[in-house]
Write an enzyme that holds these catalytic residues in place. Structure first.
Site, mmCIF file in Angstrom:
data_model
loop_
_atom_site.group_PDB
_atom_site.id
_atom_site.type_symbol
_atom_site.label_atom_id
_atom_site.label_comp_id
_atom_site.label_asym_id
_atom_site.label_seq_id
_atom_site.Cartn_x
_atom_site.Cartn_y
_atom_site.Cartn_z
ATOM 1 N N CYS A 140 -5.117 0.670 4.062
ATOM 2 C CA CYS A 140 -4.618 -0.124 2.932
ATOM 3 C C CYS A 140 -3.098 -0.316 2.932
ATOM 4 C CB CYS A 140 -5.061 0.518 1.625
ATOM 5 S SG CYS A 140 -6.835 0.813 1.567
ATOM 6 N N HIS A 271 0.577 0.978 -6.035
ATOM 7 C CA HIS A 271 -0.654 0.808 -5.271
ATOM 8 C C HIS A 271 -1.845 0.704 -6.219
ATOM 9 C CE1 HIS A 271 -2.937 0.787 -1.591
ATOM 10 N NE2 HIS A 271 -3.660 1.827 -1.960
ATOM 11 N N HIS A 308 -8.911 -4.756 -4.824
ATOM 12 C CA HIS A 308 -8.233 -4.103 -3.702
ATOM 13 C C HIS A 308 -8.369 -4.971 -2.459
ATOM 14 C CE1 HIS A 308 -6.359 -1.354 -1.165
ATOM 15 N NE2 HIS A 308 -6.892 -0.224 -1.587
#
Length: 382
Positions: A140, A271, A308
């Site tokens: 990620c 995040h 996400h």
């Protein structure tokens, strides 16, 4: 080394380009939709943050490549960059690359060749170029890590300009993995919310063109922002769970490399995955790395609207932060009603609250599986 950002672009579930995405994000619009890519009957959740580009909800191969190529082409056009320059390189960060295409190849017999799995083919076809393309798969944080590599390549003279991209499309196998990992069954992403249930995937791609500040000035390019630094760390403590110490090291490395103090940071694009482990570790790391400044900096968690976007998420945050610095407005964190205990003192921009902004320094956090972390520090061009 400071880098000039002379072009940027993104494609998300809330907008087909940078301007539409940023406008939608600032309006608090969510890209959450009923699952389109595949049959939801096999899963506990039936929502995702998908780009609505499938006629009749029919999935197809190479969607990730298409999104990436669209973002890269837009960033190159904005930068007014001639791709005939042999000293240009492309670095792409991704978590899953063309995994969805492989799924369709194996399960539905969709035609696919090995060379189509490499981003080099579609990017050079799109740009009409023959540029080298390097792909990194660092979970990620991949696209932010790619930006760190760009800094290295420009610093050592390998490339004069680097096009940095990030992309990921929702895949059935990753969707299923998260469906099993989430202890509860989320119907939306709610970063730092006390009652959050977990993470949902999103489609997305982003790109920036970077070069030295001196080179940008010499060719009279417009500077969107300056990358002061990219701080990195790799803690490798656990396969998936973040380690607070590793996050702190990445944040502090970014400050040290960029010559920035924590109290100089005006905006933090966090995040914020909406999972208990990530949100708790990130909030703790920010307080440890920033001290009291963690409670003053304006905070925005984009995944509340984009889901996400995996390897693209870091660069989506970078492009959004640049737009926030230049437009004087910050996207809110939607769905944040009761802030979790560890983040209660933090200064989140929330729905209906004042989102006007006049800062000059932004921090973008990106943390990946395996403890691969990257933190970008951006400065508004004076």
């Amino acid at each position: 080394m400071k880098l000039a950002v002379t072009g940027s672009a993104m494609v998300t579930s809330v907008g087909e380009d940078k301007h539409r995405s940023f406008e939608a994000l600032c309006a608090g619009q969510s890209g959450r939709k009923p699952l389109q890519s595949f049959d939801a009957d096999r899963f506990n959740v039936s929502y995702a943050y998908e780009i609505a580009d499938r006629p009749n909800r029919q999935d197809r191969v190479l969607r990730a490549s298409e999104m990436l190529a669209k973002a890269v082409a837009a960033a190159v056009e904005e930068a007014r960059l001639s791709v005939r320059d042999a000293a240009i390189g492309i670095i792409v960060g991704t978590g899953l690359r063309e995994l969805r295409s492989l799924e369709l190849f194996w399960t539905k017999g969709e035609p696919l060749t090995i060379d189509q799995l490499h981003f080099e083919r579609i990017l050079n076809e799109t740009l009409g170029s023959a540029l080298p393309v390097i792909t990194v798969s660092n979970a990620c944080s991949a696209s932010s890590f790619a930006l760190a590599l760009a800094e290295d390549f420009i610093s050592d003279g390998t490339f004069s300009h680097v096009i940095v991209g990030g992309c990921d499309a929702i895949t059935e196998s990753m969707f299923g993995l998260l469906d099993r990992v989430n202890p509860l069954h989320p119907d939306r992403v709610q970063p730092f919310e006390r009652d959050r249930k977990g993470v949902l995937m999103g489609d997305g791609a982003a790109a920036v063109v970077v070069e030295s500040v001196e080179r940008a000035a010499a060719r009279q390019a417009d500077l969107l922002a300056v990358v002061r630094s990219v701080g990195t760390s790799c803690d490798a403590i656990h396969e998936t769970a973040p380690d607070t110490g590793g996050l702190v090291r990445a944040i502090r490395d970014a400050y040290a490399r960029g010559g920035v103090a924590a109290n100089e940071v005006d905006l933090a694009m966090v995040h914020g995955t909406g999972t208990s482990l990530n949100d708790e570790a990130e909030a703790q790391a920010m307080h440890e790395a920033m001290g009291e400044a963690a409670n003053a900096v304006r905070v925005s968690a984009l995944k509340s609207m984009t889901g996400h976007t995996s390897g693209a998420s870091g660069l989506v945050g970078v492009v959004t932060a640049i737009e926030a610095l230049n437009n004087g407005v910050v996207p809110p964190t939607i769905g944040l009603v009761n802030v979790m205990d560890g983040a209660r003192t933090m200064n989140f921009v929330r729905e209906g609250w004042n989102s006007l902004f006049s800062g000059t320094i932004a921090q973008v956090n990106a943390f990946g599986f395996g403890g691969v972390n990257a933190v970008v520090i951006l400065e508004k061009e004076a």
